[in-house]
Enzyme design. Structure first.
Site, PDB file in Angstrom:
ATOM      1  N   GLU A   1      16.668  -9.554   6.233  1.00  0.00           N
ATOM      2  CA  GLU A   1      17.184  -9.634   4.986  1.00  0.00           C
ATOM      3  C   GLU A   1      17.177  -7.442   4.281  1.00  0.00           C
ATOM      4  O   GLU A   1      18.193  -6.911   4.047  1.00  0.00           O
ATOM      5  CB  GLU A   1      17.244 -10.218   3.681  1.00  0.00           C
ATOM      6  CG  GLU A   1      16.412 -11.240   4.226  1.00  0.00           C
ATOM      7  CD  GLU A   1      16.423 -12.664   3.313  1.00  0.00           C
ATOM      8  OE1 GLU A   1      17.176 -13.252   2.272  1.00  0.00           O
ATOM      9  OE2 GLU A   1      15.414 -12.989   3.389  1.00  0.00           O
TER      10      GLU A   1
ATOM     11  N   THR B   1      16.957 -13.766  14.591  1.00  0.00           N
ATOM     12  CA  THR B   1      16.367 -12.851  14.445  1.00  0.00           C
ATOM     13  C   THR B   1      15.232 -12.524  15.370  1.00  0.00           C
ATOM     14  O   THR B   1      14.292 -11.369  14.824  1.00  0.00           O
ATOM     15  CB  THR B   1      15.493 -12.992  12.808  1.00  0.00           C
ATOM     16  OG1 THR B   1      14.572 -15.113  12.800  1.00  0.00           O
ATOM     17  CG2 THR B   1      16.081 -13.744  12.113  1.00  0.00           C
TER      18      THR B   1
ATOM     19  N   GLN C   1      17.583  -6.583  14.040  1.00  0.00           N
ATOM     20  CA  GLN C   1      17.316  -7.116  12.591  1.00  0.00           C
ATOM     21  C   GLN C   1      17.958  -5.649  11.284  1.00  0.00           C
ATOM     22  O   GLN C   1      18.972  -5.877  10.451  1.00  0.00           O
ATOM     23  CB  GLN C   1      16.139  -7.561  12.481  1.00  0.00           C
ATOM     24  CG  GLN C   1      16.011  -9.085  12.741  1.00  0.00           C
ATOM     25  CD  GLN C   1      17.106  -9.880  12.425  1.00  0.00           C
ATOM     26  OE1 GLN C   1      17.300 -10.231  11.096  1.00  0.00           O
ATOM     27  NE2 GLN C   1      17.750 -10.403  13.402  1.00  0.00           N
TER      28      GLN C   1
ATOM     29  N   LYS D   1      12.189  -5.129  19.323  1.00  0.00           N
ATOM     30  CA  LYS D   1      13.311  -4.481  19.523  1.00  0.00           C
ATOM     31  C   LYS D   1      14.383  -5.607  18.729  1.00  0.00           C
ATOM     32  O   LYS D   1      15.307  -5.294  18.419  1.00  0.00           O
ATOM     33  CB  LYS D   1      13.373  -5.217  21.557  1.00  0.00           C
ATOM     34  CG  LYS D   1      13.519  -3.969  22.143  1.00  0.00           C
ATOM     35  CD  LYS D   1      14.000  -4.166  23.730  1.00  0.00           C
ATOM     36  CE  LYS D   1      14.023  -3.666  24.717  1.00  0.00           C
ATOM     37  NZ  LYS D   1      14.542  -4.159  25.732  1.00  0.00           N
TER      38      LYS D   1
ATOM     39  N   ARG E   1       3.535  -3.925  10.124  1.00  0.00           N
ATOM     40  CA  ARG E   1       3.463  -3.987  11.195  1.00  0.00           C
ATOM     41  C   ARG E   1       4.387  -4.656  11.823  1.00  0.00           C
ATOM     42  O   ARG E   1       4.963  -5.579  11.677  1.00  0.00           O
ATOM     43  CB  ARG E   1       2.687  -4.163  12.104  1.00  0.00           C
ATOM     44  CG  ARG E   1       1.874  -4.240  13.275  1.00  0.00           C
ATOM     45  CD  ARG E   1       0.815  -4.536  13.994  1.00  0.00           C
ATOM     46  NE  ARG E   1      -0.376  -5.174  13.797  1.00  0.00           N
ATOM     47  CZ  ARG E   1      -1.215  -3.851  13.741  1.00  0.00           C
ATOM     48  NH1 ARG E   1      -0.804  -3.353  15.148  1.00  0.00           N
ATOM     49  NH2 ARG E   1      -2.270  -3.918  13.389  1.00  0.00           N
TER      50      ARG E   1
HETATM   51 MO1  MOS Z   1      18.441 -16.047   4.008  1.00  0.00          MO
HETATM   52  S1  MOS Z   1      19.473 -15.536   2.475  1.00  0.00           S
HETATM   53  O1  MOS Z   1      17.268 -16.628   2.460  1.00  0.00           O
HETATM   54  O2  MOS Z   1      18.639 -16.531   5.189  1.00  0.00           O
END
Ligand code: MOS
Length: 739
Positions: A701, A463, A634, A629, A624
């Site tokens: 997510e 991430t 993500q 990038k 923010r």
């Molecule tokens: Mo996320 S489903 O909490 O990795």
């Protein structure tokens, strides 16, 4: 202190070079001397009892060192559960704890040999006899859900309001069983040294993993060391330990050798979690001009025989849209499948597919524009709690996205937009995800070689956590990112956050900032006390550090001295400071969410029955942005995953033995590069004041939430077919009048 331009800039991922050159070590890459290989033997029945395990052939095969199973392994202990922190485990049943089989692919033995190939060969020669029962693989086979309804919520009188509503929608919406299946499969190398064990892992939580494994192995916490510097992602599947970690540790302890266990791709479909299917019954009541008067959202999902996993699909329903009467309830049903687990955007992702699909069904009924019906029911405050949102700019997301996709050119009629042979369709979906900031510790070190180091026992599942930590140190110290080393993925560092729930960035940023400020304070103190320092005898409170240089406040940094020179003058290798930060107490006074809007354009070519996504536009209100990038990365990836949910992904089980039939990447479809259209991502980049100094909210997510309903609405717009059971299949579209 003002936030500098490095925050939110397009810094290149600091771990990128290591990854693309192959230097980054994933779980199985760690070179461990004398390592031997454990290959699991997995159940070939979906339900039953192990009558006998015959390893007599396998144990005589070349290189075989041992065969572990329920009759000869252990001991393993239960996790402390609510008694201790960091004790969350994925599958509640410990591996090999008895002779029961609850799902196809459950580990029944582990064969260890001196090479992987020999272990694989020997594992194929272990004979397991079962007393078999017919497995349950469909919710329709179970007459009663487990226990009472969960997640019950009610405001107003939703049933009465539905009954008396001028316009009604009553539909069932089904999302498929999806598997996480990250590129890097789950794996563990366990190395014992006396009564201490080191675990090379791939985990979204080194701290929790350490706690769980200490409890399961019956060890004091400090005897377990978890190392997970790089991950080939996890998507929630690696939040908490799975049995392979316990098998590796148990085998290594028994055999006195380091043991490596990798979960093969086929078992990635059964033994390490999945997003369970959801069956959502949704009833909406509305006025003739499209104002919601009632929302009733009832959800059932299957869980395993050994864990009670509820996919929280109604979680966003009470807060998403403005409506006086709302009711939700959920049930779970036991099947002979592996335990489900949170998968990227758990709850909200399937739940918003249902809710937004029902809203689109209402729009279709009323001949209303899908964007207008969302604006018509826009929630100005959180009606489930009465609290104001900490920061909500969803309206701007809709507006910016509509402009970017060309929504004003959308003609409402089904099949009314064309481009050559293709009939075009446009849809919109809403994204929502709870925002949270928790507690974390971090350590920052400023060294005499002019570099900074930041460390925390968190992890980067891809991430961008390495980069985010470096950006914050760069912001505080003024050093370029190239002179900052981020260190993480090691349970011996100061405890940091899980990479889960999209909370890691918001949680680690304040800790890194606080540790940086403390470390800078030590350097200023040094400047005021060290022989040879131009500021000796000056009050440290009147000094500042800018661009890595210590100077008098109000004077230019050029007038000052580089911090490393001060450390050299003091003959110090480094100065290091640690800080711990928690949530912002003011958070409880607000409803905190990240918001966004997805716009999807599809093209349906009826002549060759081809559906493809032509373009997606996503606008995110995520507070923010710390690292532009990695944030964009993500969202791009999550939108691709959302298209996978909408068009491709579905694991299905054989009724005879509960085997996930498509347990491979040839049969389990995911989007490929050819399926990935032009994607546009726009960040509003408006700081959330309640999140603290930086105002960053999570972003991992939400990019998946709302993609699938935007897609199915676009498909309807092009074809006239409403798909209420994902994924969209070509055969569902073939009979449409636009075919
Ligand atoms: Mo996320 S489903 O909490 O990795």
């Amino acid at each position: 202190m003002a936030i500098s331009a490095v925050v939110g800039s397009a810094v290149t991922r600091v771990d990128g070079k290591l990854k693309v050159t192959g230097a980054a070590q994933y779980a199985v890459d760690h070179p461990i001397e004398g390592v031997v290989f454990g290959v699991p033997v997995a159940s070939t029945v979906g339900s039953g009892t192990i009558a006998g395990i015959d390893g007599s052939v396998a144990e005589k095969m070349p290189g075989v060192l041992g065969i572990l199973h329920h009759g000869n392994s252990g001991p393993l202990y239960r996790t402390a559960g609510g008694f201790e922190p960091n004790s969350i485990v994925s599958e509640g049943r410990l591996p090999f704890s008895d002779n029961k089989v609850y799902y196809y692919g459950q580990y029944v033995a582990l064969v260890v040999a001196d090479t992987f190939e020999r272990a694989l060969d020997a594992a194929a020669h272990v004979k397991v006899n079962y007393e078999t029962k017919k497995p349950l693989t469909r919710m329709s086979e179970v007459t009663k859900p487990l226990g009472p309804a969960h997640r019950k919520y009610e405001r107003g009188d939703a049933e009465a309001a539905f009954q008396s509503a001028a316009v009604k929608v009553d539909g069932v919406y089904v999302t498929p069983t999806e598997t996480h299946n990250p590129m890097e499969m789950h794996a563990t190398i366990a190395v014992w040294n006396g009564d201490k064990v080191t675990l090379y892992e791939t985990t979204q939580g080194v701290v929790n993993h350490q706690g769980v494994m200490a409890q399961v192995l019956g060890l004091p916490l400090e005897n377990v060391h978890v190392i997970s510097p790089f991950m080939g992602s996890g998507f929630g599947g690696k939040l908490f330990p799975w049995p392979q970690s316990m098998l590796a540790a148990m085998a290594a302890r028994k055999l006195g050798r380091p043991v490596k266990v990798t979960v093969p791709r086929s078992l990635m479909f059964s033994a390490v979690g999945h997003r369970p299917l959801t069956e959502q019954h949704i009833r909406l009541g509305a006025t003739k001009d499209g104002k919601l008067t009632s929302i009733i959202h009832e959800v059932k999902n299957p869980t395993s025989m050994v864990d009670d996993f509820m996919e929280g699909a109604t979680g966003s329903t009470p807060t998403m849209y403005s409506c006086p009467n709302v009711k939700t309830a959920q049930w779970i049903v036991r099947l002979n499948i592996g335990s489900p687990m949170a998968m990227r955007g758990p709850g909200a992702c399937p739940g918003m597919y249902g809710l937004d699909s029902a809203l689109d069904d209402l729009a279709i009924k009323l001949n209303m524009d899908p964007l207008q019906i969302r604006l018509k029911n826009y929630a100005e405050k959180d009606e489930s709690s009465g609290k104001p949102y900490s920061s909500k700019h969803l309206r701007e997301c809709y507006e910016k996205g509509a402009a970017a996709i060309g929504w004003d050119k959308r003609t409402p009629g089904v099949g009314s937009m064309r481009d050559g042979n293709e009939i075009l369709g446009l849809g919109v979906g809403t994204a929502i995800w709870g925002a949270y900031r928790g507690g974390a510790q971090a350590r920052v070190r400023l060294s005499a070689d002019g570099r900074a180091r930041v460390a925390s026992a968190t992890q980067d599942l891809g991430t961008g956590t390495y980069t985010v930590m470096a950006v914050i140190v760069a912001d505080k110290t003024g050093l370029p990112v190239e002179r900052i080393d981020s260190v993480l993925g090691d349970s011996s560092l100061p405890p940091g956050p899980m990479s889960g729930g999209s909370t890691c960035t918001a949680t680690i940023v304040p800790a890194v900032a606080a540790a940086s400020v403390k470390a800078i304070g030590l350097v200023l103190d040094l400047a005021s006390k060290t022989d040879g320092s131009p500021y000796k005898g000056v009050d440290a409170k009147t000094l500042a550090m800018t661009g890595g240089r210590v100077h008098k406040q109000g004077e230019s940094p050029e007038s000052g001295v580089a911090f490393e020179k001060l450390l050299q003058m003091g003959n110090l290798a480094a100065l290091e400071a640690e800080a711990e930060t928690g949530g912002n107490p003011d958070m409880r006074n607000y409803s905190m969410h990240t918001f966004g809007a997805h716009f999807v354009e599809v093209g349906w070519d009826p002549g060759i029955a081809r559906l493809r996504v032509r373009k997606t536009v996503t606008v995110m209100d995520a507070g923010r942005i710390i690292s532009e990038k990695s944030a964009r990365n993500q969202i791009l990836g999550a939108v691709v995953m959302g298209l996978g949910m909408g068009m491709f992904e579905e694991a299905y089980y054989d009724k005879r033995n509960a085997k996930p039939l498509n347990n491979n990447f040839a049969d389990y479809m995911v989007p490929t590069n050819a399926d990935i259209p032009e994607q546009e991502v726009i960040f509003l980049d408006i700081p959330d004041p309640v999140m603290g100094e930086y105002g960053a909210r999570g972003i991992g997510e939400i990019g998946l939430v709302g993609v699938a309903p935007a897609l199915t609405m676009a498909v309807y717009h092009a074809t006239g077919v409403r798909v209420r059971k994902l994924p969209v299949r070509i055969e569902q579209l073939m009979g449409s009048k636009n075919s």
